[in-house]
Design an enzyme around this catalytic site. Structure first.
Site, PDB file in Angstrom:
ATOM      1  CB  ALA A 232      25.500   0.907 -23.358  1.00  0.00           C
ATOM      2  N   GLY A 234      22.247   4.321 -24.935  1.00  0.00           N
ATOM      3  CA  GLY A 234      21.014   4.817 -24.338  1.00  0.00           C
ATOM      4  C   GLY A 234      19.996   5.432 -25.273  1.00  0.00           C
ATOM      5  CG  ASP A 251      24.824  -2.482 -22.368  1.00  0.00           C
ATOM      6  OD1 ASP A 251      26.020  -2.822 -22.238  1.00  0.00           O
ATOM      7  OD2 ASP A 251      24.243  -2.463 -23.467  1.00  0.00           O
ATOM      8  CG  ASP A 271      24.168 -11.571 -20.261  1.00  0.00           C
ATOM      9  OD1 ASP A 271      23.509 -11.047 -21.173  1.00  0.00           O
ATOM     10  OD2 ASP A 271      24.718 -12.686 -20.390  1.00  0.00           O
ATOM     11  CE  LYS A 316      20.247  -5.662 -34.179  1.00  0.00           C
ATOM     12  NZ  LYS A 316      19.851  -4.261 -34.331  1.00  0.00           N
TER      13      LYS A 316
END
Length: 368
Positions: A232, A234, A251, A271, A316
């Site tokens: 999400a 998308g 999601d 999940d 990240k």
């Protein structure tokens, strides 16, 4: 007057130059130093925080022909561009920059077939982008006049000139196909309204940067299946569906109506760390915000267990230990795939990445 440069690779390089995002000079300097040592170069790195470029200066001149084929811009994770440089021209006069640049090019003893003017990606340097556009044609004409340029000639290198400020030019060279696909290593990608989020540009850039043309043609075609973990709203899902793949978007959050309107997407509320497909798929992609080692473990498990043939994922990174985090993830993936066979693992700090890098992972048998 010096003789016209020959149609051969007679150029001598003085070092290497790499472009990057401002603030990542330290990482590029470390990578560039290691890369130079790995190919037998001795010298030293120069950089300035926030300058968005790093140079390596060799103690002795190096034959361009020996260096050029090793300088693929994809080699360094945090560099957008990687080029051998052969001259630096200082104190350029404001009214005639072409003459000293053309003279330095001719003195290098090499003819070129393509010209590209670039700046580092900083607010100060980018103010010269208009000048670079206006200056390209007059400079090319001057280079042609003195016999240092023959547009489109096969077998000749490209001439890249970097302007970090108004009075300095770094003269660099590259073999065709070895330099970045875009000037300054910055892709010109168009954001379509129905793509749901700008993150779609990150995946589009990753596809062109991390995959070969053969890999793109084999794995991104209509009828293949993909999974997007943490999908999400998308952006990544749309990029795959737009290319004809059928996508399972995993999601708990809502998907953008424009993405679902493609009729190529099944939305599963689950999940992303625990959901698994009933059958193997071609692709798993993942842009979830999570600790990099957790993402690395997830993608390695999908590949090792055969749930997908290949994956593009985002890591990240912590601001102060970026390289260490990358190597930790590389070691984790390598250990998990030790029994699975040879694999391809590629990392790149994309233009559309910020405090993160994007990776590609596939078993060697699936890489083409």
């Amino acid at each position: 007057m010096p003789a016209t440069p020959p149609n051969r690779l007679g150029l001598t390089a003085s070092g290497l130059l790499a472009l990057c995002r401002a603030g990542f000079e330290k990482e590029v300097a470390a990578e560039l130093d290691d890369f130079a040592a790995g190919i037998g170069l001795t010298g030293f790195v120069r950089t300035r925080p926030g300058s968005a470029f790093v140079t390596f200066e060799t103690h002795e001149p190096v034959a361009f022909a020996d260096l050029a084929e090793r300088c693929d811009w994809r080699t360094l994770i945090f560099a957008r561009q990687l080029l051998p440089w052969f001259a630096r021209v200082d104190d350029l006069p404001e009214r005639d920059r072409a003459t000293p640049i053309a003279t330095a090019t001719r003195n290098a003893g090499q003819r070129f077939a393509q010209l590209m003017l670039e700046t580092p990606d900083t607010d100060e340097a980018k103010q010269q982008s208009g000048f670079c556009r206006r200056f390209t044609v007059p400079l090319q004409h001057e280079l042609e006049r003195i016999g240092a340029f023959r547009e489109g000639a096969k077998g000749l290198p490209e001439l890249h000139i970097l302007f970090p400020d108004t009075s300095t030019a770094w003269l660099c060279a590259a073999l065709p196909g070895q330099a970045a696909l875009w000037p300054m290593g910055i892709p010109r990608l168009r954001m379509l309204r129905e793509a749901a989020s700008r993150s779609t540009l990150k995946l589009a850039e990753a596809i062109f940067t991390l995959l070969s043309e053969t890999e793109r043609n084999a794995s991104l075609r209509a009828g293949l299946r993909a999974v997007d973990l943490g999908a999400a709203p998308g952006g990544w899902t749309w990029q795959l569906a737009h290319r004809g793949l059928r996508v399972t978007a995993v999601d708990n959050g809502p998907m953008a109506p424009s993405v679902m309107a493609t009729e190529m997407v099944e939305h599963v509320r689950a999940d992303g760390f625990t959901w698994r497909p009933q059958r193997p798929v071609e692709w798993m992609v993942c842009d979830m915000v999570e600790q990099p080692t957790r993402i690395a473990a997830l993608v390695a498990d999908w590949i090792a267990t055969g749930r997908c043939r290949r994956t593009i994922f985002n890591l990240k990174l912590p601001m102060k230990k970026r390289l260490e985090a990358v190597e930790q993830c590389r070691a984790l993936i390598t250990k998990r795939l030790a029994q699975a066979g040879p694999f391809e693992l590629r990392f790149k700090h994309l233009y559309h990445d910020r405090e993160e890098i994007t990776g590609y992972l596939a078993l060697r048998a699936a890489a083409v």
